[in-house]
Every structure is written in structure tokens, then in C-alpha cells.
Scaffold this motif. Structure first.
Motif, short mmCIF file in Angstrom:
data_model
loop_
_atom_site.label_atom_id
_atom_site.label_comp_id
_atom_site.label_asym_id
_atom_site.label_seq_id
_atom_site.Cartn_x
_atom_site.Cartn_y
_atom_site.Cartn_z
N SER A 117 0.83 -1.19 0.00
CA SER A 117 0.00 0.00 0.00
C SER A 117 0.87 1.24 0.00
O SER A 117 2.01 1.21 0.48
CB SER A 117 -0.88 0.03 1.24
N PRO A 118 0.35 2.37 -0.51
CA PRO A 118 1.10 3.63 -0.42
C PRO A 118 1.23 4.08 1.03
O PRO A 118 0.46 3.65 1.90
CB PRO A 118 0.23 4.60 -1.23
N GLN A 119 2.19 4.98 1.25
CA GLN A 119 2.52 5.39 2.62
C GLN A 119 1.31 5.96 3.37
O GLN A 119 1.09 5.66 4.54
CB GLN A 119 3.66 6.42 2.60
N TRP A 120 0.49 6.78 2.69
CA TRP A 120 -0.63 7.41 3.40
C TRP A 120 -1.58 6.34 3.96
O TRP A 120 -2.08 6.46 5.08
CB TRP A 120 -1.38 8.40 2.50
N LEU A 121 -1.76 5.25 3.19
CA LEU A 121 -2.67 4.20 3.65
C LEU A 121 -2.03 3.40 4.79
O LEU A 121 -2.70 3.06 5.78
CB LEU A 121 -3.01 3.29 2.45
N LEU A 122 -0.71 3.15 4.63
CA LEU A 122 0.00 2.45 5.72
C LEU A 122 -0.10 3.26 7.01
O LEU A 122 -0.32 2.71 8.09
CB LEU A 122 1.47 2.24 5.34
N ASP A 123 0.05 4.58 6.89
CA ASP A 123 0.00 5.45 8.08
C ASP A 123 -1.38 5.40 8.73
O ASP A 123 -1.50 5.31 9.96
CB ASP A 123 0.32 6.90 7.69
#
Lengths: 675, 336
Positions: A117-123
Motif C-alpha cells: 500500500s502507499p505510505q498514506w494508507l499504511l499510516d
């Protein structure tokens, strides 16, 4: 429900620090559990009551914030690009157990790239404590945490034939995505294909069709499952999940489609692929809730606070309710009709709307100095009785114990003075090994005494007032109220305490004492107490075997009384007797009687025959001496008190009374007088 | 003068005065010692007190403290010596008693702390016109659930969350009551409003026993049903209760919550020691409950509240582990 502060800020901007937002949420019904930092974000854990599934997603919480701070909130707009190929050609769906699943929808996306997943989703997921799996699974979790509707993504290529929603077959085995196998029961609901279950409905997906690195085609499930079916499966298999938690509370039916489209658009954006046209559905969504009639004046009548109608209307509107205007709005009685939004299925009655207005206005506005008219209160006969009983026992130096109503089987098997029927069993056990409703308090008190003995405190003198339980042909078991006591010393000490209790209840003279034989007591050292032929109490020295069962070594006496049976005979309002103004005369007589003659017989004879100047008597001493008294004889030294109410007794009157007492003891009891 | 010297003088004074008072054999000797050491005009202590002024300002607090300690100690020794002479008269025929020996212990019984708490609650609620009522501990599903607006699919009815009686019964499933609201239903079924009752007793829920949970505990349930009853009455009654129970002017706070048998429902916090403490749940009796017992929700309204007795008792006496209430250790029970 863990809220990510920055995630929440995507939908609403209250313009105040998060602490203030949290405080308002708490005072509006979302309890604050904890706050902690995760990276640059702040996670706030809120406790959501079971009637508010709408707050199990960030959008729902954002809506609450928007209402509380009168500030707008935003729901993401969706723009889906679908291919011309209809999804319905890819999969068939059949609901075979509509009572477990009223509506099922699936979307088909082909050609996706499974990856990170992209970073924003991981965050986002990191803040709320959900582990990242891959972009597809992460998106389904993200959307669930956004709107409260759980989703599941299957690897379409691994589905064998069509989808069936059905009861699990008894004994069917299901391997979940946690790679554990579960034995299913018929009451559970599964999503199945031709080869068997691919998901435990609403709880967890299956390993066979899980999304992996090789997955290219996806079946995206969004459905409505029966709360009870989901709970039965989740609890029965100890397999609760964020999904089951939400389905047990019933998510917004309108969010089923929104969530599916939202997830599909995110998948297209983050994993590519082609979305096939339309959703494949089966079943029906629940009907809209009927409008609720609401009388604004009820706010004051129920909450006790004045809220202007405009404010009431504004609050309900901001919560998403829609005022329905019909022919003569307001009518004669001023009632309004409100349509209920799909996400608030907990609002079905006027009282529910009153609560909404109240919690948004704030309960701190309710007056706390409203007086209520005074009212006399009478203490019940039973409470009076209990207070008299424990009053005596506390005065006698006893400590009140409190033991559990449920005991082990071995304790429950000890004889009960009150019933021969088996003790009632409960499930689960109250404490380890304790699953029997007790039929007597004595065993529990003996165990409490033993616990003290083991800790080095011998002579624990305890009592307890509580109910026991007896099975009965009536719908409910019988629950006699008992007082039980354990102590050290002699039988006569215990009896003295018991007599004090009975005397304080005004029932001592109504009691008939009879020798009692029971496995509870050492033979020949126990008595039962009867009132009009009914057993109301037992007393005696506890048998060795019983002490051993209870883990006690010290010799112990005990009694148990049926307070429920003493409630009626209790006689505490009798007028008092004025003491005589004249002096008493005391004399002792020494009677030699047959060993088998009970004191009570002598006492009865003396009381009946002694005449008007007799006042009271007591036993000073009982002794035996075969040489001086003869075999089978005992000597009883009786103390007599004589007194007149009208004057000082003359020596003739005293002598006459004593002669009369002696003579009746001789003739009626076969006694002889010993000088 | 230095602090050290001042303290040394005090110590030597203390030693001399103690020795003289202890060896004083008669009233005259005690009086001589008193004048010498504690005399108001020219006693040695007076002399030392005068040197206090010569100390530096920073030493004064410590010196003053020590001075007072010594003064009090010598005063106590003096009164001991005087008491000794009174108790030791010259007439040898009198039986002398060592009055410092302990008395013969009187064993005092005590009510269990839970009972004491319940009585206190009953007493306060009694002043407000609430009558104590009682009901069975083994209940049917109607009284424990249905009449309380808890439908079959409600999580509270899960068999794993209740102690069901395993033995079959003629009247349907039975269970140990999970709340004392059952008693309210029983009372409402056979009585008409107005009604003010409080039911207190044992309730049972399958919780693993730990410092704050026990599968058996006690609950206080209050109920008032009278025409015109509002949440303001509820809040005022709870505030009166809290102020009477805790002492002082205690504030009460309502937080919205959810219970099947009340609507609106609230959690009740009371301010205790500068903090908000969760005391229990409350609310206006749900119209469905009123209907279930044959009342007309348009004619009467009422409130109900529930408090945990163990929680109140634990707070009141600082009991850290509620299991202690059921261990029946006499060293624990004797302290209440």
C-alpha cells in the motif's frame, strides 16, 4: 473504535484542539478510553455503545463532531469508471439462508496488481492498529474504518463456480485466513462455492480464496448479515474480528453500496485493473424506517430542560433527520414528523429523538436541585427481622461473613436440613468447580472458618444471612432466607446465642426443641427447632466428616435458622411488663431425678404448678455421682426467684411456694429432694 | 551562639532533667526538680530559651523545633512523675493496680462492609421516600430480559454471559439474575404508581475474578415512577444521594450511554476527591418497560438507576482487591 486524528480531519474541521473535541464527544456519549501518539498522528480510542454502529467508522464520528461544533463535514465524492462488461457474467450469487443474510452484493475487478500500500494508507492503518497485508486487503479495511461497513475481497480465480450464502453443514471444516481450521455448526452462516466455504459470513475470510501476490481478479463482497448469526459464529469459535464486531451491531444498509464503490475506486487508483459493470446482488435491503412523530413539549416533560423548538429542529436536522411536512404541519397538537436517516436505525420512537436532543444540548444543563415531595417509608417485616437477628449476633461478638451462593459439588452433597432434592446446577461454573446452588449456608461458613484456621486464626466466629435454593415444582425454585452461624465452645453456648436471637424475635416461647439426627452433626449433640410442627432451625456440634470435607480441624458448633419461616410468628410489638416494686426472694433446691428425664419436663411442671409468687428459675448445676446419687440418677441444682407484685413476700408465702414446687417435682417428675 | 552549641545545651538539659525527675522519691523532690528545670522565672529551660534570640535567622526554625520537642518531652516526664507519686501512696494495704496493663479484650462483632454499605444506601434512599424491596435471585427470562426490553438477539442474553440453571424447569429457562432490575419488574407487575423503590441484592455475571471483578456482586437499583418525573428529578436524587453518602456538596455528572431498559440512558459520575468517578448507570424508564408491566407511558414516567455496591465500598475504605470482600478473613472483617 480507534480514531486517527488526521484521518478525522479529512472530513471535519472543528477548529479546536483534539482534547476539546474528545471531551465534547465524551459528554455526547462516546466514552474516551485512551489517547496516544503514532508517528505524527494521534490515536484516540473511543468506546462506542452497541446502539451506535454509525460511530464505528471515521465518517460517523465526524458527523457527531460536526453536530456538536455546528461545523460542516464532508463525505468523499465517488467517480467510478466501469467497463462495459457486466459483472454478472463473471459470478452468480444465491442466498440460501435469507434469515442469515438479507442482502449480498459483489463487484468484479480484473487485472489488479497486488502489492504494498502507499505510505498514506499504511499510516492510516498504523494509527488505528491494523496490520497492513497488501494494497487490496488494506483498502477493504480502510473503507470499513471509514464508513463502518465491513468488506471482503476474494481471489476470483480461486472461487469454484458460484457463490452460495448458506448455513454451515454440521461438521464442515473451514480454514480461515489466519490459517487455523474451525469446525462449523449448522447455526453459523458461510459464504461457499462448489468446493465448500470460502468465508465465515461477517467474521473472517477463508485461506483458499485469500488475496495473494499472484491474485489478479477480485470479487469484492459487501453484504448485510444477521447480527445473531455473526455473533453465534464469532463467539462459538472465539473468532471475533473488527468485521464481526460491526455486523453484530448492524451497519448502515445504505453504506453497503457506498463502501463497495469506494473500495472499488481506491483499488482502481492504487492497484489498477478494470471494474466490471454493476454489482451482482441477491436479496433485499431493509425498508426505510417509518417516520417518527415527535412532540416538542415532551423535551421539557422528560428531560426537565427548556429547549426552544428552533434549537430542537436544528439538532435533529444536523443529525441527518429530515422533517416531513404534511398537509397541516404541526397539526393541532404541534407534533412533527421526522424521517430517520439510514445510519441511525436506533431511532425508532419519540423517546429516541428526545434523547438525541438531550445529549446534544448536554445533560449538564439539567437542574440538580429539583426537590421531590416527601413520602413515608415503612421498613418491611423481613428487614426488621434481619436487623434484629444480626443485631444480636453482632452484639455477641460475631463477624458477618459473605460467601458465594454457588458451591462445589462436594459441598453441595452435604446434608441440607431443608431439602432432600438435588441441588440445582448452573453453567458456566461461578468460580472454578463451583456450579451448584447451595441448599444450606453452613458448609460455606465452615469453609470460611477453615480458611481462617489455615491462616492461623482459629476460633473464627462467623454468621451469614443469605438465601439458599431448593428445586421446586413451581416455575421458580424456592429461596428460603437463612441465618447461619459457626462458633467454638459448648452446645449450651451456641444454644444460648440461638435463644437470644429467638427471644429478640419474640418467638422463643413458641419453639419446640427436639433431638435431631443428621449426618451434619455428631450423633446425640444436635437439636431441631419446630414451630407448629414445622422445622425452623437446627443446631449442634458439626460431625467430623463434615469438618473434614470443609477442611476444618477445630471442633465447631453451628446453627441455621429459616428466617423466612420466622417472619410470620415474629412477635416484637407485645406490651412490656412493668417490673414489680417489691424485693425478690431467692432459694435453691437440689433435685435428684432419673437420668433420662429432660430438664424441659421439670421446667414445664414448675412453671405450671409454682403458683402466683414464682417469678423465674434457672439451672445452676447438673452433676452425676453413682455412689452418692445412685446408678442412672442426676442431681439438678435449681435456682428459684420468687416475688409478689403486691407486697413483700412473707416467709410463709415463700415456704408455701417452695413446698408446692418440690411436691410437684416429686409427684410429677419422680424427683427426690437432696438436702 | 552556634546552632550546635544550642542543641548541645538542650541535650544536656534534657539528660539532667530526666534523671532528676526519675529519681525524685516524693512530691517535694518532684517540685524541686520542676522549679529547677521548668521554673517560669529562673528555670534552666527559661535560660536556654533566652539564648534562642542570639541564633542566626537561618538556624532559628531548626532550633525552635528542637526546643519545643525537648520542652514537651520534659513536661510529659514531669506529669508521669507526679502520677507515679499519686498512684503510689504510702499505705501498703491498698492493692495496687498497674493501670498500664491492657484491659480484658471485648470482642466486638461487625456487619460485613457490604451490608454496612447497603444499610447506608437504604437509609439515605429511605429519607427520600424509597422503600427497600426484595426478589428472587433465580429468575426467568421474562423478568431478567424480556420485560426489561432486552430481546432474544441482544448480546446480554448470550448463554456464555449468564449463569443459566442447567436443571430443566417447567416454566422455561432459569438463570441467576444479572441485575436487580428484575425486582422492579416484579414490583411494577403487582403495584400501581406512584412508586419509589430501591432493590439491593446479589447479582451474578460470568466475569473472571480479579481485583476489580467478581462473578457475584451486589447492585443497588432505584426506581421512581410518578406522573411528571423528569431527568431533573433523577439528577437531583442522585446528587442528594452522593452528597449524603460522600459528605459535602458533591456534584453529579451525566454522560449519555445506552441501556435497553432506559431511554435516555446515562452514565453517572460523582466528584470524589477532586476526580470524576464512575458510579453507575441511570436513565428514564424506557416506555417499552412501562408498557411491559401494564403502565401507560403517556400517563406516568419515571427514572431508574443502578450502582455497584462493591465499587462504592471499595472506594470508601480503600479496598484494593474486591475479592477480599468474599475471603472472609477475620483480620479483614474486624476492621470495619
Amino acid at each position: 473504535m480507534i480514531i486517527s486524528t488526521s484521518w478525522l480531519n479529512e472530513y471535519v474541521h472543528p477548529g479546536v484542539p483534539m482534547e476539546e473535541v474528545v471531551l465534547r464527544l465524551v459528554m455526547a456519549g462516546l466514552n474516551h478510553e485512551s489517547t496516544h501518539s503514532v508517528g505524527l498522528d494521534t490515536a484516540v480510542e473511543l468506546e462506542v455503545t452497541s446502539n451506535r454502529p454509525d460511530c464505528l467508522g471515521h465518517i460517523g464520528v465526524a458527523r457527531e463532531v460536526s453536530v456538536l461544533f455546528s461545523t460542516p463535514f464532508y463525505i468523499p465524492q465517488l467517480h467510478l469508471t466501469e467497463s462495459n462488461e457486466p459483472a454478472v457474467d463473471s459470478i452468480s450469487i444465491a442466498i440460501q439462508s435469507p434469515e442469515q443474510c438479507s442482502f449480498y452484493s459483489a463487484r468484479v475487478i480484473r487485472g489488479v496488481r497486488v502489492g504494498t500500500s502507499p505510505q498514506w494508507l499504511l499510516d492510516r492503518l498504523a494509527t488505528v492498529g491494523i496490520a497492513s497485508v497488501n494494497n487490496i486487503v488494506d483498502i477493504t479495511n480502510f473503507v470499513m474504518l471509514e464508513c463502518g461497513q465491513p468488506l471482503h475481497a476474494f481471489d476470483l480465480a480461486k472461487i469454484d463456480g458460484g457463490i452460495f450464502i448458506r448455513h454451515a453443514f454440521p461438521g464442515e471444516v473451514f480454514e480461515a485466513i489466519n490459517h487455523k481450521s474451525y469446525l462449523l455448526e449448522n447455526s453459523m452462516c458461510v459464504i461457499a462455492d462448489n468446493s465448500g466455504p470460502v468465508a465465515l459470513a461477517g467474521v473472517m475470510g477463508g485461506a483458499r480464496t485469500e488475496i495473494g501476490s499472484g491474485t489478479t481478479d477480485i470479487l469484492l463482497e459487501s453484504a448485510r448479515f444477521d447480527p445473531l448469526a455473526v455473533r453465534t459464529a464469532a463467539r462459538g469459535l472465539a473468532l471475533s474480528s473488527p468485521s464481526s464486531h460491526r455486523f453484530e451491531r448492524g451497519p448502515d444498509p445504505q453504506s453497503i453500496d457506498w463502501a463497495s464503490r469506494r473500495a472499488a475506486s481506491l483499488i482502481l487508483e492504487l492497484a489498477g485493473g478494470v471494474l466490471f459493470r454493476g454489482a451482482v446482488t441477491a436479496g433485499n435491503l431493509p425498508a426505510d424506517l417509518p417516520p417518527v412523530t415527535f412532540r416538542p413539549e415532551r423535551i421539557l416533560q422528560v428531560l426537565g430542560i427548556e429547549v426552544p423548538i428552533e434549537r430542537q429542529t436544528a439538532i435533529l436536522t444536523s443529525l441527518g433527520l429530515v422533517r416531513e411536512f404534511y398537509a397541516v404541519d404541526g397539526g393541532v397538537d404541534g407534533a412533527m414528523r421526522w424521517r430517520i436517516p439510514s445510519w441511525r436505525r436506533d431511532l425508532s420512537r419519540e423517546i429516541d429523538l428526545i434523547e438525541e436532543v438531550g445529549r446534544i444540548v448536554g445533560y449538564d444543563t439539567i437542574d440538580e436541585n429539583t426537590s421531590i415531595p416527601s413520602k413515608p417509608v415503612e421498613r418491611s417485616r423481613r428487614d426488621t427481622l434481619i436487623r434484629r437477628v444480626d443485631g444480636v449476633l453482632v452484639s455477641a461478638g460475631f463477624l458477618e461473613a459473605m460467601t458465594t451462593s454457588v458451591v462445589s459439588e462436594s459441598l453441595s452433597r452435604l446434608e441440607s436440613p431443608w431439602t432432600d432434592t438435588e441441588s440445582l446446577r448452573i453453567a458456566p461454573a461461578l468460580l472454578r468447580g463451583a456450579d451448584r446452588l447451595r441448599r444450606s449456608l453452613l458448609p460455606s461458613l465452615l469453609v470460611a472458618r477453615a480458611t481462617n484456621e489455615a491462616a492461623g486464626q482459629t476460633h473464627a466466629e462467623l454468621f451469614e444471612v443469605a438465601r439458599c435454593f431448593m428445586s421446586s415444582p413451581e416455575p421458580l425454585p424456592v429461596e428460603p432466607l437463612l441465618v447461619s452461624m459457626v462458633c467454638s465452645g459448648t452446645f449450651l453456648r451456641a444454644k444460648g446465642i440461638l435463644e437470644a436471637v429467638l427471644s429478640h424475635l419474640g418467638v422463643l416461647t413458641k419453639i419446640v426443641w427436639r433431638p435431631f439426627s443428621s449426618k451434619l452433626f455428631i450423633p446425640g449433640t444436635a437439636a431441631e427447632l419446630l414451630i407448629e410442627g414445622e422445622r425452623v432451625g437446627v443446631i449442634g456440634s458439626i460431625a467430623k466428616g463434615v469438618l473434614t470435607t470443609c477442611g476444618l480441624t477445630e471442633p465447631t458448633l453451628g446453627f441455621e435458622l429459616r428466617l423466612d419461616l420466622l417472619e410470620k410468628p415474629m412477635d416484637i410489638d407485645c406490651p412490656i411488663t412493668r417490673p414489680s416494686d417489691f424485693p425478690s426472694v431467692q432459694r435453691d433446691i437440689n433435685l435428684v431425678v432419673d437420668e433420662r428425664l429432660a430438664w424441659s419436663e421439670i421446667e414445664t411442671v414448675i412453671r405450671c404448678e409454682a403458683g402466683p409468687h414464682f417469678e423465674s428459675l434457672c439451672v445452676r448445676q447438673v452433676w452425676r455421682d453413682a455412689q452418692r446419687l445412685g446408678e442412672g440418677k442426676k442431681s439438678i441444682l435449681v435456682g428459684l426467684v420468687m416475688r409478689s407484685r403486691t407486697g413483700t413476700l412473707s416467709s410463709d408465702e415463700v415456704r408455701e411456694t417452695i413446698d408446692r414446687i418440690v411436691s410437684c417435682c416429686v409427684t410429677r417428675c419422680g424427683a427426690s429432694l437432696r438436702a | 551562639m552556634s546552632l550546635e552549641r544550642f542543641v548541645a545545651e538542650l541535650d544536656s538539659f534534657y539528660l539532667d532533667a530526666g534523671t532528676s525527675l526519675a529519681s525524685a522519691g516524693d512530691a517535694a523532690a518532684v517540685e524541686v526538680a520542676r522549679v529547677e528545670f521548668l521554673g517560669a522565672r529562673s528555670g534552666r529551660l527559661k535560660g536556654i530559651q533566652k539564648t534562642l534570640g542570639a541564633l542566626g535567622a537561618s538556624d532559628k526554625p531548626a532550633a525552635g523545633k528542637r526546643f519545643n520537642e525537648v520542652k514537651e518531652a520534659i513536661a510529659a516526664l514531669l506529669s508521669n512523675a507526679q502520677a507515679r507519686l499519686i498512684a503510689d501512696p504510702s499505705d501498703p494495704a491498698t492493692d495496687a493496680i498497674d493501670i498500664s496493663l491492657p484491659g480484658i479484650p471485648l470482642r466486638i462483632g461487625r456487619l460485613h462492609p457490604i451490608t454496612q454499605t447497603i444499610r447506608r444506601v437504604e437509609e439515605i434512599m429511605g429519607r427520600l421516600g424509597f422503600e427497600s424491596v426484595d426478589g428472587p435471585e433465580v429468575e426467568d427470562e421474562r423478568h431478567n430480559f424480556e420485560a426489561l426490553n432486552i430481546p432474544p438477539e441482544h448480546p446480554a442474553r448470550d448463554p456464555l454471559d449468564n449463569f443459566y440453571v442447567a436443571t430443566a424447569s417447567r416454566g422455561g429457562p432459569l438463570l441467576l439474575r444479572s441485575q436487580t432490575s428484575t425486582v422492579q419488574i416484579r414490583v411494577m407487575e403487582c403495584r400501581k404508581p406512584p412508586l419509589r423503590i430501591v432493590s439491593i441484592g446479589r447479582v451474578y455475571r460470568p466475569d473472571t475474578a480479579d481485583a476489580t471483578h467478581y462473578p457475584m456482586f451486589h447492585q443497588v437499583e432505584g426506581l421512581m415512577i410518578e406522573p411528571g418525573t423528569t431527568m431533573a428529578h433523577l439528577k437531583s436524587v442522585l446528587r442528594y444521594f452522593a452528597s449524603s453518602f460522600l459528605g459535602g456538596d458533591v456534584r453529579v455528572r451525566f454522560r449519555p450511554s445506552f441501556f435497553p431498559f432506559t431511554e435516555p440512558s446515562v452514565e453517572v459520575d460523582m466528584e470524589w476527591g477532586g476526580r470524576w468517578i464512575e458510579m453507575g448507570g441511570a436513565g428514564m424508564v424506557d416506555p417499552a418497560v412501562l408498557t411491559a408491566v401494564g403502565y401507560d407511558p403517556n400517563e406516568v414516567s419515571g427514572f431508574a438507576f443502578g450502582l455497584g455496591v462493591e465499587r462504592i465500598a471499595a472506594r470508601r475504605w480503600g479496598v484494593a482487591d474486591i475479592r477480599d470482600f468474599y475471603r472472609n478473613d477475620i483480620r479483614f472483617l474486624e476492621q470495619f
